[in-house]
Design a protein around this motif. Structure first.
Motif, PDB file in Angstrom:
ATOM      1  N   UNK A 199      -3.558  19.560   1.053  1.00  0.00           N
ATOM      2  CA  UNK A 199      -3.336  20.710   0.337  1.00  0.00           C
ATOM      3  C   UNK A 199      -1.490  20.918   0.331  1.00  0.00           C
ATOM      4  N   UNK A 200      -1.102  21.404  -0.721  1.00  0.00           N
ATOM      5  CA  UNK A 200       0.363  22.048  -0.722  1.00  0.00           C
ATOM      6  C   UNK A 200       0.727  22.579   0.239  1.00  0.00           C
ATOM      7  N   UNK A 201       1.865  22.489   0.947  1.00  0.00           N
ATOM      8  CA  UNK A 201       2.291  23.100   1.972  1.00  0.00           C
ATOM      9  C   UNK A 201       3.583  23.738   1.961  1.00  0.00           C
ATOM     10  N   UNK A 202       3.798  25.178   1.960  1.00  0.00           N
ATOM     11  CA  UNK A 202       5.219  25.753   2.119  1.00  0.00           C
ATOM     12  C   UNK A 202       5.357  26.760   3.239  1.00  0.00           C
ATOM     13  N   UNK A 203       6.445  26.909   3.790  1.00  0.00           N
ATOM     14  CA  UNK A 203       6.964  27.884   4.918  1.00  0.00           C
ATOM     15  C   UNK A 203       7.468  29.251   4.414  1.00  0.00           C
ATOM     16  N   UNK A 204       7.143  30.203   4.893  1.00  0.00           N
ATOM     17  CA  UNK A 204       7.660  31.585   4.197  1.00  0.00           C
ATOM     18  C   UNK A 204       8.147  32.245   5.487  1.00  0.00           C
ATOM     19  N   UNK A 205       9.099  33.261   5.233  1.00  0.00           N
ATOM     20  CA  UNK A 205       9.664  34.071   6.549  1.00  0.00           C
ATOM     21  C   UNK A 205       8.413  35.221   6.663  1.00  0.00           C
ATOM     22  N   UNK A 206       8.302  35.717   7.787  1.00  0.00           N
ATOM     23  CA  UNK A 206       7.318  36.691   8.209  1.00  0.00           C
ATOM     24  C   UNK A 206       7.591  37.883   7.356  1.00  0.00           C
ATOM     25  N   UNK A 207       6.796  38.172   6.361  1.00  0.00           N
ATOM     26  CA  UNK A 207       6.691  39.600   5.638  1.00  0.00           C
ATOM     27  C   UNK A 207       5.470  39.605   4.872  1.00  0.00           C
TER      28      UNK A 207
ATOM     29  N   UNK B   4       0.173  28.260   3.768  1.00  0.00           N
ATOM     30  CA  UNK B   4       1.248  29.026   3.816  1.00  0.00           C
ATOM     31  C   UNK B   4       1.727  29.173   5.376  1.00  0.00           C
ATOM     32  N   UNK B   5       2.672  28.553   5.897  1.00  0.00           N
ATOM     33  CA  UNK B   5       3.057  28.586   7.252  1.00  0.00           C
ATOM     34  C   UNK B   5       4.183  29.663   7.215  1.00  0.00           C
ATOM     35  N   UNK B   6       4.152  30.388   8.310  1.00  0.00           N
ATOM     36  CA  UNK B   6       5.011  31.548   8.469  1.00  0.00           C
ATOM     37  C   UNK B   6       5.926  31.221   9.555  1.00  0.00           C
ATOM     38  N   UNK B   7       7.123  31.154   9.285  1.00  0.00           N
ATOM     39  CA  UNK B   7       8.358  30.791  10.353  1.00  0.00           C
ATOM     40  C   UNK B   7       9.710  30.957   9.925  1.00  0.00           C
TER      41      UNK B   7
END
Length: 320
Positions: free
Chosen positions: A99-107, A119-122
């Protein structure tokens, strides 16, 4: 009859909201979707059909761009970033199959949809985010390699780490040469960059693997071989070491100098030129005439039957 209003179809993913803000109507969007000139990449994100590729890797990257377009704070990461960087997968199933993978800030407030995007959160430090050639935010090469290699068995981790270090070494010089990938100073610098990220990510278990990284290894199969030999306690060979002969210099995949043994890992793409097969047979004979033992194995063997390869190599070493 109303005259259709011409509009330039987007060659990069764009949200429906931006199209509407630019004066494009819903009917115009639906018309272009029906005639096949516009593609919906994910809910609310579109691109011109002409910008789409049949290549699975490029398809995956385009979908990761769509995910980042829908979530402007997103950074393309993990397997999606590996495709951007051209890092090999240690699995027979490539990154594009995941799957497509992206990292997002915690919000809160991220826009999810039916596509199984991860959706990784970091919190990503600024020096671990770069812009790729298309202008999208992507995790840096060391960060991508550490994210993917952490927790993997040594052979699999080396596939990723070696390739990342090779790319880092190439970036240190204007025009990389074979010797640059064996330059101790460049090797040390590439290892340090990977180790720094591993420590920041608290992935210290990856540090021993990073110490074994060799940018000179030219293929995933070579890296797998190095990892399997290390785990099995096979004497550590030199990789891509120079051997001078009467017909020129050879750079075998593995060289056990003290044993006088050369090891070669043969992959499906190694001898695409029919003449290369003949030249390889000539090299084999020259090395044999010089008194070297030669042991060979296939890329698929080291991937699926590593114990067979290890035993074959060990027998050759024991016989010298």
């Amino acid at each position: 009859m109303r005259t259709a209003i011409p509009w330039s179809l987007p060659d990069q993913p764009i949200t429906k909201a931006l199209l509407l803000d630019g004066g494009i109507t819903k009917d115009m969007i639906e018309t272009q979707l029906r005639n096949g000139r516009l593609r919906r990449l994910r809910q609310g994100v579109y691109v011109a059909a002409s910008a789409c590729s049949d290549d699975p890797a490029q398809q995956h990257v385009l979908l990761s761009y769509a995910e980042a377009t829908a979530n402007p704070d997103a950074v393309v990461s993990h397997q999606s970033a590996a495709l951007v960087w051209g890092l090999p997968s240690p699995s027979p199933h490539g990154w594009a199959d995941q799957p497509v993978s992206v990292t997002l800030p915690a919000r809160r407030g991220y826009r999810r949809h039916a596509l199984p995007a991860i959706h990784h959160v970091a919190t990503l430090p600024p020096d671990q985010v770069v812009r790729d050639a298309a202008g999208y935010a992507v995790t840096s090469l060391p960060r991508t390699a550490v994210d993917l290699a952490a927790g993997l068995p040594l052979p699999d981790a080396l596939v990723i780490l070696d390739a990342a270090a090779r790319a880092l070494c190439a970036g240190f010089v204007a025009e990389p040469r074979r010797s640059d990938y064996s330059n101790p100073r460049l090797i040390r610098a590439s290892r340090q960059m990977l180790a720094e990220v591993a420590r920041q990510r608290r992935r210290t278990g990856l540090l021993p693997a990073i110490e074994l990284v060799e940018p000179c290894r030219e293929s995933a199969a070579e890296s797998l071989s190095a990892g399997q030999f290390e785990l099995a306690g096979v004497p550590r060979p030199e990789f891509q070491a120079k051997i001078r002969t009467r017909v020129g210099q050879f750079f075998p995949d593995c060289f056990w100098r003290e044993h006088g043994v050369v090891g070669e890992c043969d992959g499906a793409g190694k001898y695409r030129d029919p003449n290369e097969t003949v030249r390889e047979k000539e090299r084999h004979q020259i090395l044999h005439d010089l008194g070297y033992g030669v042991v060979r194995w296939l890329a698929k063997e080291i991937m699926f039957q590593p114990a067979v390869v290890v035993a074959r190599v060990q027998r050759e070493l024991d016989s010298r």
